[in-house]
Design a protein around this motif. Structure first.
Motif, PDB file in Angstrom:
ATOM      1  N   ASN A   1       0.819  -1.210   0.000  1.00  0.00           N
ATOM      2  CA  ASN A   1       0.000   0.000   0.000  1.00  0.00           C
ATOM      3  C   ASN A   1       0.854   1.262   0.000  1.00  0.00           C
ATOM      4  O   ASN A   1       0.420   2.313  -0.484  1.00  0.00           O
ATOM      5  CB  ASN A   1      -0.942   0.014   1.213  1.00  0.00           C
ATOM      6  CG  ASN A   1      -2.088  -0.962   1.064  1.00  0.00           C
ATOM      7  OD1 ASN A   1      -2.485  -1.309  -0.042  1.00  0.00           O
ATOM      8  ND2 ASN A   1      -2.629  -1.430   2.189  1.00  0.00           N
TER       9      ASN A   1
ATOM     10  N   THR B   1      -5.037  -5.214   0.651  1.00  0.00           N
ATOM     11  CA  THR B   1      -4.432  -4.395  -0.401  1.00  0.00           C
ATOM     12  C   THR B   1      -4.921  -4.824  -1.773  1.00  0.00           C
ATOM     13  O   THR B   1      -5.149  -6.018  -2.009  1.00  0.00           O
ATOM     14  CB  THR B   1      -2.888  -4.461  -0.361  1.00  0.00           C
ATOM     15  OG1 THR B   1      -2.355  -3.570  -1.348  1.00  0.00           O
ATOM     16  CG2 THR B   1      -2.367  -5.870  -0.637  1.00  0.00           C
TER      17      THR B   1
ATOM     18  N   HIS C   1      -2.980  -3.756  -4.249  1.00  0.00           N
ATOM     19  CA  HIS C   1      -1.714  -3.578  -4.965  1.00  0.00           C
ATOM     20  C   HIS C   1      -0.969  -4.918  -5.098  1.00  0.00           C
ATOM     21  O   HIS C   1      -1.256  -5.871  -4.373  1.00  0.00           O
ATOM     22  CB  HIS C   1      -0.847  -2.559  -4.232  1.00  0.00           C
ATOM     23  CG  HIS C   1      -1.439  -1.183  -4.200  1.00  0.00           C
ATOM     24  ND1 HIS C   1      -1.400  -0.328  -5.275  1.00  0.00           N
ATOM     25  CD2 HIS C   1      -2.116  -0.528  -3.223  1.00  0.00           C
ATOM     26  CE1 HIS C   1      -2.009   0.804  -4.966  1.00  0.00           C
ATOM     27  NE2 HIS C   1      -2.457   0.713  -3.728  1.00  0.00           N
TER      28      HIS C   1
END
Length: 352
Positions: free
Chosen positions: A35, A63, A65
């Motif tokens: 993050n 997350t 990501h």
């Protein structure tokens, strides 16, 4: 801060949190790093397929990501009944001190690599890295077909050349300063222990893949130096060990925060494979062991009950306290603060 590897991994900053197996890499730590713009990594070498599946789900809940999972490539090993008996006889003295059973029954030495790989494939992991060798071509191909970026670990230029030929997407150049297990797979008897500063540029000159510098990198100074050497990113482990999101045992964190650079050593006594950690009474004692230390993963399984009992007793002298030579620079900053501080410091240095 953008490099060929940050583009490939779709991350903002060229910072990878090292996949430290054994507990430190919690879903909270991994997600916090991802993050913040880096790449969090799960050290899954000791996890069951079910635990890997659960961890992947928990990371994805925290997350959106990219993140990675790291596995240990199994190596052939010879099981000697005499070696195991002699080692257990020696280890029983530590078991007696810790008040645990003598000669524990061990049903398996390691988790099934094939089942671990299947859990990674099923989990749709963005990045998968490997330590201790090169997985089979079918494994690499299966991961790439799922869109997973595949990363190998090398401690010498020759290992990096082998990894590139096998089809890896990037290579971690693990210098001798790095904490934890050495990723060597070609020099098993007399490992050369090449430092990061010497290893990275030589590796970059010999392979065309992005190289990730690892070993002794604790802040923006290490990041700036690594980028100057031609690395596409850095991998930092010890820097994150004492942060709030780390799953390292509290006494482990305290030892990391108080240890100095001369207080780590490379030893095979905990696992049968060379690994760098803070020197403990167990390391000092076992370095005098006259017999043959069983190979990994046998020795790792033989000492597991001792390490676990020591953790329960808050006794660091019998725990494996993996840490690198940059340990004096460890802090209690949050994972996100470590990423931000590293980037800001590196940018300041590079601009100057």
């Amino acid at each position: 801060m953008q490099t060929p590897l940050t583009h490939k991994l779709q991350i903002r900053y060229p910072i990878l949190q090292a996949p430290m197996a054994g507990g430190p890499t919690t879903p909270e730590l991994i997600a916090a790093v991802s993050n913040a713009g880096g790449l969090g990594n799960l050290g899954a070498g000791y996890l069951t397929p079910e635990q890997i599946d659960q961890a992947i789900r928990e990371i994805k809940e925290r997350t959106a990501h990219p993140f990675g999972v790291n596995l240990f490539v199994p190596e052939p090993f010879t099981e000697s009944v005499d070696e195991i008996r002699q080692m257990n006889n020696s280890l029983n003295s530590y078991r007696a001190r810790l008040g645990i059973a003598q000669d524990p029954e061990i049903t398996k030495y390691a988790e099934s690599f094939e089942e671990q790989i299947q859990a990674v494939l099923d989990g749709g992991v963005p990045v998968c890295s490997f330590t201790f060798g090169i997985p089979g071509a079918s494994v690499i191909e299966a991961l790439k077909q799922r869109g997973t970026v595949v990363i190998g670990t090398a401690t010498t230029v020759e290992e990096a050349i082998r990894l590139e030929a096998a089809g890896m997407d990037a290579i971690v150049a693990q210098g001798s300063e790095a904490g934890g297990h050495r990723g060597a797979f070609l020099n098993r008897q007399d490992e050369p222990l090449i430092g990061t500063m010497a290893l990275v540029p030589q590796m970059i000159d010999q392979v065309s893949l992005p190289v990730i510098a690892a070993g002794g990198i604790m802040d923006g100074r290490g990041l700036a130096a690594s980028l100057a050497l031609g690395a596409s990113a850095v991998q930092m482990g010890t820097a994150f060990l004492a942060c709030p999101e780390s799953g390292a045992h509290p006494v482990y964190k305290q030892k990391v925060l108080t240890a100095h650079e001369e207080e780590t050593s490379v030893t095979p006594v905990y696992s049968g494979k060379a690994a760098r950690g803070i020197v403990t009474a167990f390391m000092k004692d076992m370095n005098q062991y006259a017999g043959e230390i069983p190979p990994y993963p046998i020795q790792n399984a033989l000492t597991r009950d001792i390490r676990q009992a020591a953790a329960k007793a808050n006794n660091p002298e019998y725990m494996s306290l993996w840490a690198g030579q940059g340990v004096r620079l460890a802090t209690t900053r949050s994972a996100a603060d470590i990423v931000r501080h590293t980037v800001d410091q590196a940018m300041s240095i590079l601009n100057r």
